[in-house]
Each structure stands twice: as C-alpha cells, then as structure tokens.
Design a protein around this motif. Sequence first.
Motif, PDB file in Angstrom:
ATOM      1  N   SER A 111       0.780  -1.086   0.027  1.00 58.58           N
ATOM      2  CA  SER A 111       0.066  -0.184  -0.140  1.00 58.58           C
ATOM      3  C   SER A 111       0.888   1.407  -0.025  1.00 58.58           C
ATOM      4  O   SER A 111       0.819   2.265  -0.637  1.00 58.58           O
ATOM      5  CB  SER A 111      -0.995  -0.027   1.262  1.00 58.58           C
ATOM      6  N   PHE A 153       2.358   1.629  -3.513  1.00 60.92           N
ATOM      7  CA  PHE A 153       1.144   1.890  -4.518  1.00 60.92           C
ATOM      8  C   PHE A 153       0.816   3.328  -4.277  1.00 60.92           C
ATOM      9  O   PHE A 153       0.712   4.140  -5.354  1.00 60.92           O
ATOM     10  CB  PHE A 153      -0.073   1.005  -4.044  1.00 60.92           C
ATOM     11  N   THR A 154       0.902   3.694  -3.324  1.00 60.80           N
ATOM     12  CA  THR A 154       0.631   5.459  -3.107  1.00 60.80           C
ATOM     13  C   THR A 154       1.946   6.152  -3.543  1.00 60.80           C
ATOM     14  O   THR A 154       1.519   7.055  -4.446  1.00 60.80           O
ATOM     15  CB  THR A 154       0.658   5.695  -1.451  1.00 60.80           C
ATOM     16  N   VAL A 209      -0.490   7.491   4.442  1.00 59.78           N
ATOM     17  CA  VAL A 209      -0.741   6.171   4.376  1.00 59.78           C
ATOM     18  C   VAL A 209       0.057   5.344   5.207  1.00 59.78           C
ATOM     19  O   VAL A 209       0.122   4.400   6.022  1.00 59.78           O
ATOM     20  CB  VAL A 209      -0.611   5.688   2.894  1.00 59.78           C
ATOM     21  N   ASN A 213      -1.130   2.838   8.389  1.00 64.36           N
ATOM     22  CA  ASN A 213      -0.701   1.515   8.370  1.00 64.36           C
ATOM     23  C   ASN A 213      -0.049   1.158   9.630  1.00 64.36           C
ATOM     24  O   ASN A 213      -0.312  -0.025  10.100  1.00 64.36           O
ATOM     25  CB  ASN A 213       0.337   1.435   7.469  1.00 64.36           C
ATOM     26  N   ALA A 226       4.491  -4.167  -5.742  1.00 61.57           N
ATOM     27  CA  ALA A 226       3.872  -2.940  -5.942  1.00 61.57           C
ATOM     28  C   ALA A 226       4.479  -1.996  -7.109  1.00 61.57           C
ATOM     29  O   ALA A 226       3.781  -1.598  -7.996  1.00 61.57           O
ATOM     30  CB  ALA A 226       3.755  -2.118  -4.671  1.00 61.57           C
TER      31      ALA A 226
END
Length: 247
Positions: free
Chosen positions: A148, A151-152, A176, A180, A224
């Motif tokens: 994540s 990905f961000t 993020v 997380n 990712a």
Amino acid sequence: MAKIALGSSREAAQLDCIKALVIEFIATFLFVFAGVGSAMAADRLQAPALVGLFAVAVAHALVVGVMISAGHISGGHLNPAVTMGLLCGGNITVFRSILYIIDQLLASSAACFLLQYLTGGLATPIHTLGIGVSYMQGIVWEIVLTFSLLFTVYATIVDPKKWAQAAQGPILTGFVVGANILAGGAFSGASMNPARSFGPALASWDWTDHWVYWVGPLIGGGLAGFIYENFFIVRTHVALPTNEDAF
C-alpha cells in the motif's frame, strides 16, 4: 514491460549520485531519529498502548511527508523497500539501488546510536511480532502494508499522470504510513521499512524476528512497483538511459 538497468560502478563517481547519497543519508537519518525518538518518548512517558501507538503513527506520518519533500534531490526514498519498488519498476539502476540501501542502513544506525547517547542509554525499541502472530502472518502483514505504501508512492509521485500535485504526493504518502501503523502496529509492528527496523536492532543488538522486516517489505515493495509500472503507467520514454545494460 519495464527493464531493470544494471548500471555500473561509474555511477558512484558521478556528482549527481554523490549529492543524492548525501541527501538520502540526511533525510533517512532525520526520519529515523524522529520515528524511533517518538517510540522512545512514548516508552519513557509510559503512555497507554493505544495513545503510544497513535503518537508514533502521527510522528511517522509527519516526518515521512516532510523528509520525502526535503530529500527530493535523491527522490527521498528513506526506505530499502521504496528503493526496491522503484528498481522493479525500472526507475533506478541496480548499482545505485545498492548504494541507496547501504546509505539508508548507515543513516538509520547513526540515528539510533545518537538517540541512545542523547537519552542516557535507553534501549531503542525494535520491531517484533505481536503476541500470537506467526512468522507467516507477520510477513503477510508487512507485504500488504508495504504494498500500500509503494502503491501510494507510484500513484501520487512516480506516475507522470498522477492526480496529486508535486507537494501533495509526499503528504499523502505520510498519511498512508501513519494509517498503516495504526492498522498493523499491534500485530507486525508495521515497519514497512528494513532500514527503520535495522537501526534499532543494531543499536540494541536484538535481532528478534528481524528477518521478517526484510522479507515482507521487500516483497511488498517490489511487487507494487512491478505491478504499477507495468500495468498502470504509460510512458512515452524509457525510465532510464538506453545505454545502460538491461535485462
């Protein structure tokens, strides 16, 4: 399909690489200093678990956003998993990525040893798995959380058609990271960053569960980067010079 450029040892002598390594060291040092320092402060103040977790999450969210922006010359990786994600997307050479990772580990170690000195020898809290969390569960936690994160990074910073403006990408990435930590901190520790885990482990000489924080984040970051670069980004030029060796 993104090509992974090998690069060469000549990069180490290039002025832009030297500047990038210096900036990456400084940014990573300050990130780890604030991140680990916040965890040490929470322990010293004997904050309730939830309050301590929230404080650590906020501190990491803030410092990540600022240091990515401050470290723009190097790309503000701060994290071997981010470097791995960019490598798998063909955005950095293998040789330079190795230099970055060594740089990040040295910066994290220096920050943690300095924190020990400044706090009168307090132990630097290490990342360990929560009670009842197995190795496999911890690895999967770290894979998902780091996925994540990368990905961000790709969606808000790397993607040329990103929606976010230049200043927003680092802030959103910090958000993020904080989210997380709130989600996974009680289970895997929510490292997402082998360097962030390495410094405290070295300074405390406590390597409990440490390998988890290399395997999970590097898999999650690499996955990712590979997926986003190859399935969601359309480039009109190659990410790296064509005269680099590639495979």
